[in-house]
Scaffold this active site. Structure first.
Site, short mmCIF file in Angstrom:
data_model
loop_
_atom_site.label_atom_id
_atom_site.label_comp_id
_atom_site.label_asym_id
_atom_site.label_seq_id
_atom_site.Cartn_x
_atom_site.Cartn_y
_atom_site.Cartn_z
CG HIS A 142 68.06 56.52 61.97
ND1 HIS A 142 68.48 57.68 62.59
CD2 HIS A 142 68.19 56.74 60.63
CE1 HIS A 142 68.84 58.56 61.67
NE2 HIS A 142 68.67 58.02 60.47
CG HIS B 66 66.43 58.20 56.83
ND1 HIS B 66 67.39 57.28 56.44
CD2 HIS B 66 66.50 59.19 55.91
CE1 HIS B 66 67.98 57.70 55.34
NE2 HIS B 66 67.46 58.87 55.01
CG HIS C 274 65.60 52.71 58.83
ND1 HIS C 274 66.86 52.28 59.22
CD2 HIS C 274 65.78 53.94 58.29
CE1 HIS C 274 67.75 53.21 58.92
NE2 HIS C 274 67.13 54.24 58.35
CG HIS D 215 70.65 52.72 62.10
ND1 HIS D 215 71.87 52.18 61.75
CD2 HIS D 215 70.48 53.81 61.31
CE1 HIS D 215 72.42 52.94 60.81
NE2 HIS D 215 71.59 53.94 60.53
CG HIS E 234 77.45 52.33 46.46
ND1 HIS E 234 77.37 51.19 47.22
CD2 HIS E 234 78.24 52.02 45.39
CE1 HIS E 234 78.08 50.23 46.66
NE2 HIS E 234 78.61 50.70 45.54
CG HIS F 152 71.30 58.75 55.73
ND1 HIS F 152 70.70 59.99 55.64
CD2 HIS F 152 70.96 58.27 56.97
CE1 HIS F 152 70.03 60.25 56.75
NE2 HIS F 152 70.18 59.23 57.58
CG HIS G 87 72.64 59.16 60.89
ND1 HIS G 87 72.05 58.33 61.82
CD2 HIS G 87 72.75 58.42 59.77
CE1 HIS G 87 71.83 57.14 61.29
NE2 HIS G 87 72.26 57.17 60.05
CG HIS H 90 75.23 54.57 56.98
ND1 HIS H 90 74.19 53.95 56.33
CD2 HIS H 90 74.66 55.29 57.98
CE1 HIS H 90 73.04 54.28 56.90
NE2 HIS H 90 73.29 55.11 57.90
CB CYS H 91 76.62 52.49 51.67
SG CYS H 91 75.67 51.81 50.28
CG HIS H 92 70.16 54.15 53.89
ND1 HIS H 92 69.24 53.16 54.18
CD2 HIS H 92 70.06 55.07 54.89
CE1 HIS H 92 68.60 53.48 55.28
NE2 HIS H 92 69.08 54.63 55.73
CB ILE H 93 73.12 49.20 49.96
CG1 ILE H 93 72.62 49.96 48.72
CG2 ILE H 93 73.01 47.69 49.75
CD1 ILE H 93 73.44 49.69 47.46
CG HIS I 45 76.64 47.68 50.05
ND1 HIS I 45 76.58 48.48 48.93
CD2 HIS I 45 76.44 46.41 49.61
CE1 HIS I 45 76.36 47.71 47.86
NE2 HIS I 45 76.28 46.46 48.26
CG PHE J 293 80.06 51.67 52.04
CD1 PHE J 293 80.67 52.89 52.29
CD2 PHE J 293 79.61 51.43 50.75
CE1 PHE J 293 80.84 53.83 51.31
CE2 PHE J 293 79.76 52.37 49.74
CZ PHE J 293 80.38 53.57 50.03
#
Length: 535
Positions: A101, A103, A146, A148, A434, A437, A439, A489-492, A495, A500
């Site tokens: 992806h 980002h 990164h 995905h 948290h 992000h 897209h 979504h949460c970028h952790i 999670h 999430f």
């Protein structure tokens, strides 16, 4: 229910992949001897397994181009991108499929190239490749890429992407901005992610890496990154949060930082002496090398408890030309210019769409995140990957949001409307901080964490925002001018892996127009009857 079950085997990614590396590769899969290694926006990105020891502990990793961080993708404003991601993975202790992806790249009219597994494409199988062709009109600044797929980027598949602007409105504020002024912050794990994914609770990294180097408690005195500067020069440092879990408080002993960019958006200059960087966030800061010639600690403690700098943990070295080759003796603080996201403003005063009052947008969506036994829910639904990518479902003629999978996690957004999303942080949500992000868009952060008063005059625009802490209700706005399914979504990454996330199915009436930009697909995708699984 999506009727074209013949497509459930994820044939979308295979429809325009090749099984061999094409002749236009400018990279042979081996790491460069002169970091940071850079590649152009027309290139091949080879994903491989390789044993590395960035903190002194050797482990097999999943890497872009065989290095960590991955090679810098260096582009100029209005460049076209053609990046063939080649999967040469072989280590069975980690995922063997992949995706990449880009980002922060909005992918206008190229939703299919976004790289989000099971949303816009299927994962790329072993010994196959996926050609991403896209442009980034009017986008400049600091981005990254990164994996995905699952939590694969925690195993190493992450790297910087910068689009340089020859007419940067801030160029008079700095003297140097090149490959050597990029600073990446990342967590590193000694265990592969399939083992970590079994943990439903806090997952603590073994070390913090700055520009790919660091140390872990009890480990060897592994080399630390050195950032070289010349006294009297002003540097544009591009700080990239490559983390897949923790956030970092970035500081440089004895130096202040003037923020001039956040997530690819130029900002009104704002001077701070500490900078929180969450997973997925990027900042450009100007640092004036105006101190005595010496060595200074660069520090990036995480948000986890009991942080220490003993033995060089969570640190790098800022070294002035002429300083001895030794560790700094500098001390942290005092910190008197704290970061406040609510004070950031876009340099161009980008107007906030819609009526300037919370709740008065065309579409208002409240995303309430909660956790039960380590599993995340958004509006009481846990996100699961669908059997067929959401984009392919939309292209194949699903007529109603309820037809789209995963059920309860897809939100329909009409064309050319102002969307407002609120993200309340309640005591029902596990963990923090948290980073959320979206897209396909940047958005106006009309209510930031730590602020109850909205800002409709000139807020910061970005693509990854902190939800803050209990009691916050972060609120964002954007316009639905980019058709396709977009992940939020949460970028952790752990999670996200535990649910999430939701998908925004945007401007469905415009989705057929994407068909022409999909390589090798032509008009066939518009007609459901042609989807016979043979392509």
């Amino acid at each position: 229910m999506f009727p074209y079950t013949v497509l459930a085997g994820c044939l979308f990614s295979l429809s325009h992949t090749v099984s061999v590396v094409s002749s236009r590769s400018n990279y042979d899969g081996s790491p460069s001897s002169v970091p940071p290694f850079t590649i152009k926006p027309v290139t091949e990105l080879v994903v491989v397994n390789k044993v590395i020891a960035p903190d002194g502990f050797a482990r097999s990793a999943t890497l872009a181009g065989g290095i960590f961080p991955g090679p810098l993708i260096k582009a100029q404003k209005n460049d076209n991108f053609s990046i063939n991601v080649v999967n040469r993975l072989h280590d069975k202790d980690m995922p063997l499929s992949t995706s990449v992806h880009w980002h922060g790249i909005q992918q206008k009219k190229t939703n299919w190239a976004d790289g989000a597994s099971f949303v816009t494409q299927c994962p790329i199988p072993q010994n196959r490749s996926f050609l991403h062709e896209f442009s980034a009109p009017n986008q400049t600044g600091t981005f990254w890429y990164h994996s995905h797929f699952s939590t694969q980027y925690c195993d190493g598949l992450r790297g910087p992407l910068v689009i340089y602007d020859p007419e940067d409105p801030h160029q008079d504020l700095y003297d140097i901005d090149d490959e050597n002024t990029i600073i990446t912050l990342s967590d590193w794990y000694h265990d592969p992610t399939p083992k970590l994914n079994k943990i439903f609770g806090p997952i603590r990294s073994n070390s913090t890496l700055i520009n790919g180097l660091g140390r872990y408690p009890g480990g060897p005195k592994s080399p630390l990154s050195v950032i070289n500067v010349e006294q009297g020069k002003r540097y544009r440092f591009r700080i990239i949060g490559l983390s897949c879990d923790p956030s970092y408080n970035f500081t440089i002993d004895g130096h202040t930082m003037t923020i001039i960019e956040a997530d690819g958006i130029e900002t009104v200059p704002e001077t701070v002496d500490s900078l929180p960087v969450l997973a997925g966030q990027r900042y450009s800061v100007v640092v004036y090398a105006n101190q005595p010639v010496d060595n200074y600690w660069v520090r990036a403690p995480s948000n986890f408890p009991n942080q220490t700098f003993a033995g060089g943990l969570s640190q790098a070295i800022l070294r002035y030309n002429g300083a001895p080759d030794e560790d700094p003796t500098s001390t942290p603080g005092p910190y008197i210019l704290p970061f406040n996201e609510g004070k950031l403003a876009s340099l161009l005063s980008i107007p906030v769409p819609g009526f300037p009052e919370i709740g008065k947008a065309d579409v208002h969506i409240n995303l309430l995140a909660t956790t039960v036994n380590g599993i995340f829910r958004v509006n009481n639904v846990t996100y699961h990957n669908p059997p067929t990518p959401v984009l392919l479902q939309m292209l194949s003629g699903a007529q109603h949001p309820s037809d789209l999978l995963p059920s309860g996690s897809v939100y329909e957004l009409p064309s050319n409307k102002v969307v407002e999303i609120t993200l309340p942080y309640t005591g029902l949500l596990f963990g923090g901080t948290h980073p959320i992000h979206l897209h396909g868009h940047t958005f106006a952060v009309v209510r930031t964490s730590g602020n109850s008063t909205p800002n409709f005059v000139n807020p910061i625009w970005r693509d990854t925002v902190s939800m803050g802490s209990i009691g916050d209700n972060v609120t964002i706005r954007f316009v639905t001018d980019n058709s396709g399914p977009w992940f939020i979504h949460c970028h952790i990454d752990f999670h996200l892996n535990h649910g999430f996330a939701v998908v925004m199915a945007e401007a469905r009436d415009q989705v057929p127009n994407l068909n022409a930009s999909i390589p090798g697909m032509g008009a066939a995708l518009v007609v459901p009857s042609t989807l016979n699984g043979t392509f």
